[in-house]
Scaffold this active site. Structure first.
Site, short mmCIF file in Angstrom:
data_model
loop_
_atom_site.label_atom_id
_atom_site.label_comp_id
_atom_site.label_asym_id
_atom_site.label_seq_id
_atom_site.Cartn_x
_atom_site.Cartn_y
_atom_site.Cartn_z
N SER A 1 38.75 32.34 53.16
CA SER A 1 39.86 31.38 53.25
C SER A 1 40.20 31.01 54.69
CB SER A 1 41.10 31.96 52.58
OG SER A 1 40.81 32.28 51.24
N CYS B 1 39.05 36.07 48.30
CA CYS B 1 40.03 35.42 47.41
C CYS B 1 39.35 34.67 46.27
CB CYS B 1 40.91 34.47 48.23
SG CYS B 1 41.99 33.49 47.19
N CYS C 1 41.80 37.14 44.48
CA CYS C 1 42.93 36.43 43.86
C CYS C 1 42.55 35.57 42.65
CB CYS C 1 43.61 35.52 44.88
SG CYS C 1 43.61 36.12 46.55
N LYS D 1 40.85 37.41 39.65
CA LYS D 1 41.88 38.36 39.20
C LYS D 1 42.95 37.66 38.38
CE LYS D 1 45.40 38.52 41.12
NZ LYS D 1 45.78 39.09 42.40
N GLU E 1 47.62 45.64 39.33
CA GLU E 1 47.15 44.41 38.69
C GLU E 1 46.03 44.71 37.69
OE1 GLU E 1 48.34 41.14 42.11
OE2 GLU E 1 46.25 41.78 42.02
N HIS F 1 69.40 25.12 32.60
CA HIS F 1 69.69 25.96 31.46
C HIS F 1 68.84 25.58 30.26
CE1 HIS F 1 72.06 28.76 29.18
NE2 HIS F 1 72.26 27.84 28.25
P1 NDP Z 1 47.37 48.84 49.10
O1 NDP Z 1 47.38 49.21 50.53
O2 NDP Z 1 48.29 47.81 48.58
O3 NDP Z 1 47.61 50.16 48.23
C1 NDP Z 1 46.83 51.30 48.36
C2 NDP Z 1 47.30 52.31 47.34
O4 NDP Z 1 46.42 53.42 47.32
C3 NDP Z 1 48.67 52.86 47.62
O5 NDP Z 1 49.33 53.04 46.40
C4 NDP Z 1 48.38 54.22 48.27
O6 NDP Z 1 49.36 55.16 47.99
C5 NDP Z 1 47.13 54.62 47.57
N1 NDP Z 1 46.24 55.49 48.34
C6 NDP Z 1 45.78 55.30 49.59
N2 NDP Z 1 44.93 56.27 49.93
C7 NDP Z 1 44.86 57.10 48.87
C8 NDP Z 1 44.14 58.28 48.60
N3 NDP Z 1 43.33 58.83 49.51
N4 NDP Z 1 44.31 58.88 47.39
C9 NDP Z 1 45.12 58.34 46.47
N5 NDP Z 1 45.82 57.21 46.66
C10 NDP Z 1 45.69 56.59 47.85
O7 NDP Z 1 45.85 48.50 48.79
P2 NDP Z 1 45.13 47.62 47.71
O8 NDP Z 1 43.73 48.09 47.75
O9 NDP Z 1 45.86 47.64 46.40
O10 NDP Z 1 45.25 46.14 48.30
C11 NDP Z 1 44.82 45.84 49.61
C12 NDP Z 1 45.53 44.63 50.13
O11 NDP Z 1 45.03 43.47 49.47
C13 NDP Z 1 47.02 44.61 49.89
O12 NDP Z 1 47.72 45.26 50.89
C14 NDP Z 1 47.33 43.15 49.84
O13 NDP Z 1 47.63 42.70 51.13
C15 NDP Z 1 46.05 42.51 49.36
N6 NDP Z 1 46.16 42.08 47.97
C16 NDP Z 1 47.09 41.14 47.62
C17 NDP Z 1 47.23 40.73 46.31
C18 NDP Z 1 48.28 39.73 45.95
O14 NDP Z 1 48.79 39.08 46.83
N7 NDP Z 1 48.65 39.61 44.68
C19 NDP Z 1 46.38 41.26 45.26
C20 NDP Z 1 45.46 42.25 45.72
C21 NDP Z 1 45.36 42.62 47.02
P3 NDP Z 1 50.73 55.29 48.82
O15 NDP Z 1 51.25 53.93 49.05
O16 NDP Z 1 51.59 56.11 47.95
O17 NDP Z 1 50.35 55.92 50.09
#
Ligand code: NDP
Length: 462
Positions: A14, A42, A47, A50, A181, A437
């Site tokens: 993108s 994306c 996105c 998904k 998601e 409404h």
């Molecule tokens: P995120 O950073 O959003 O979340 C990672 C998750 O994994 C958190 O819940 C974290 O836990 C957990 N985690 C991290 N390391 C470990 C581990 N070693 N063991 C167990 N759990 C772990 O990452 P995503 O991969 O979900 O998404 C990446 C990015 O992509 C997002 O930040 C977003 O910017 C983007 N994205 C946006 C979307 C949208 O706009 N709708 C859709 C999909 C992705 P904790 O937080 O508790 O530490």
């Protein structure tokens, strides 16, 4: 010295596509390379596919609600192969559209992995090009922690291509955007979903009260929430399901597919950034200034590879600002304030501005307004799903500094309200706006009484 290009862009996602088209429009000679498929995360494996899977999975709720509205639906079945293949057809169409957009803008596309040989030389598939300026827009990729047995797990990249039929059971590790998601998608498509969280709730970083509402709604929707659970190892006989997930506390459960969604890392390895003098930050992302310029004077970077706000529209904004500033004589910086975002879990969460916790930390006195109600559609069908809305107002200025919603169409609603927040609208202006409404959205302009007490779960905030 005459270069082959004024700008060479590495990565046709993108951010890279937008930057290259705009730069070409300003008269620059632009080349771009891509080693997988034009469109980037994306369009190809993020996105867009998904959201289509989310649509596909939500029909399950419609079928459940339909009888109360008088419909007889009979036995309902679902074909994963049909959904998967139709989604991929749309991905192919968009991929073609992106290629044509580049062509019509006069951008020369070179398929292959780009590598910097020095600050002005890029190699793609054995060919080398010289260029005055370079934009790195290589995005990010999922990363799986190195737990024993991690090779049995998939990431979101593979989730779009699963064989038919879907496994009966799926365990998703992680509690961020991607995990929740896909939990909703697979749950809607009839799989038994285990969501494995290392902490107490999903979606850390979002408004605490909203996180709680989402967490409880996911559990109520049938997803098994395994909180405070860390996977120690994954076992499988001959690498085949069922997989046995052993937890650090000594427990074990079985599943038929393991998907990791524990975060993404920037794609900065193996592209010669060090040779060109481009420094990385601690997380391995390209370090950039507020103009997206790296530590090398003629090299910029936009999008997930810079790990600022990892969202498509933000990458597009950064790419557009870069092209206008560097080639269009219209210098402008990307504005990372009040970026709205949504998580397409079910029910979805959308947000713009500050969380209550951020506002409490950074502003003075607040007035917080909330509304929780059963959506009209479910009064007839009896579905136990509630909508939650929240407005955060800075008391001193009356400005609305945060708007959050959990519920159907939250993303569509928050997109509109983001304009108001960006424009600095006050609560009085919200109140002076007439509602439509009957809608859920009218609640946002009819919230009269500020909450007297702090949010019940605020104390649990990390
Ligand atoms: P995120 O950073 O959003 O979340 C990672 C998750 O994994 C958190 O819940 C974290 O836990 C957990 N985690 C991290 N390391 C470990 C581990 N070693 N063991 C167990 N759990 C772990 O990452 P995503 O991969 O979900 O998404 C990446 C990015 O992509 C997002 O930040 C977003 O910017 C983007 N994205 C946006 C979307 C949208 O706009 N709708 C859709 C999909 C992705 P904790 O937080 O508790 O530490």
């Amino acid at each position: 010295m005459a270069y082959d290009y004024d700008l060479f862009v590495i990565g046709a996602g993108s951010g890279g596509v937008r930057a290259s088209r705009i730069a070409a429009g300003h008269g620059a000679r632009v080349g771009i390379c891509e080693d997988y498929r034009v469109g980037g995360t994306c369009v190809i494996r993020g996105c867009v596919p998904k959201k289509l899977l989310v649509y596909g999975s939500k029909f399950a709720h419609e079928f459940e609600d339909a009888p109360a509205y008088g419909w007889s639906t009979g036995p309902v079945t679902h074909s994963w192969a049909t959904l998967r293949d139709n989604v991929q057809k749309e991905v192919d169409r968009l991929n073609g559209t992106y290629v044509r957009l580049l062509e019509s803008a006069g951008v020369r596309l070179q398929m292959g992995r780009g590598r910097l040989l020095d600050r002005h030389t890029v190699e793609v598939g054995g060919e080398t090009f010289t260029t005055d300026k370079i934009l790195v827009a290589t995005g990010g990729r999922p990363e799986i922690p190195p737990v024993p047995g991690h090779q049995f797990a998939i990431t979101s990249n593979e989730a779009f291509h699963l064989p038919d039929p879907l496994p009966r059971r799926i365990a998703i590790i992680g509690g961020g955007y991607i995990a929740v998601e896909f939990a909703g998608i697979f749950n809607g498509l009839g799989c038994e979903v285990d969501l494995v969280l290392r902490r107490d709730r999903v979606l850390r970083g979002f408004d605490e009260e909203c996180r709680t509402v989402v967490h409880e709604a996911l559990a109520q929707g049938g997803i098994r929430m395994r909180t405070e659970t860390q996977i120690a190892r994954i076992e499988a006989t001959e690498g085949k399901p069922p997989f046995r997930l052993h937890t650090q506390s000594g427990g074990m459960f079985e599943t038929d597919l393991v998907m990791y969604a524990t975060g993404r890392v920037a794609n900065t390895a193996g592209i010669g950034l060090e040779k060109a003098g481009v420094q990385l930050d601690k997380a391995g992302a390209v370090a950039v200034d507020e103009w997206s310029r790296s530590t090398a004077e003629n090299i910029w970077a936009v999008g997930d590879v810079t790990d600022r706000i990892n969202l498509t529209p933000v990458a597009i904004m950064e790419g557009h600002c870069f092209a206008d500033s560097v080639f269009g004589k219209k210098p402008r910086k990307p504005d990372h304030r009040n970026v709205p975002s949504a998580v397409f879990c079910q029910p979805e969460l959308a947000t713009v501005g500050l969380t209550e916790e951020e506002a409490t930390r950074t502003l003075g006195e607040l007035r917080v307004f909330t509304a929780a109600f059963r959506p009209m559609k479910y009064t007839v069908s009896g579905r136990q799903q509630r909508t939650f809305m929240k407005l955060i107002v800075e008391a001193a200025t009356d400005k609305v500094v945060g708007v959050h919603m959990v519920g159907d169409d939250a993303a569509e609603l928050i997109q509109g309200l983001a304009v108001a927040v960006k424009a600095g609208a006050t609560k009085a202006q919200f109140d002076a706006t007439v509602g439509i409404h009957p809608t859920a959205g009218e609640e946002f302009v009819t919230m009269r009484s500020a909450r007297a007490e702090p949010a019940p779960r605020q104390a649990a905030a990390e």
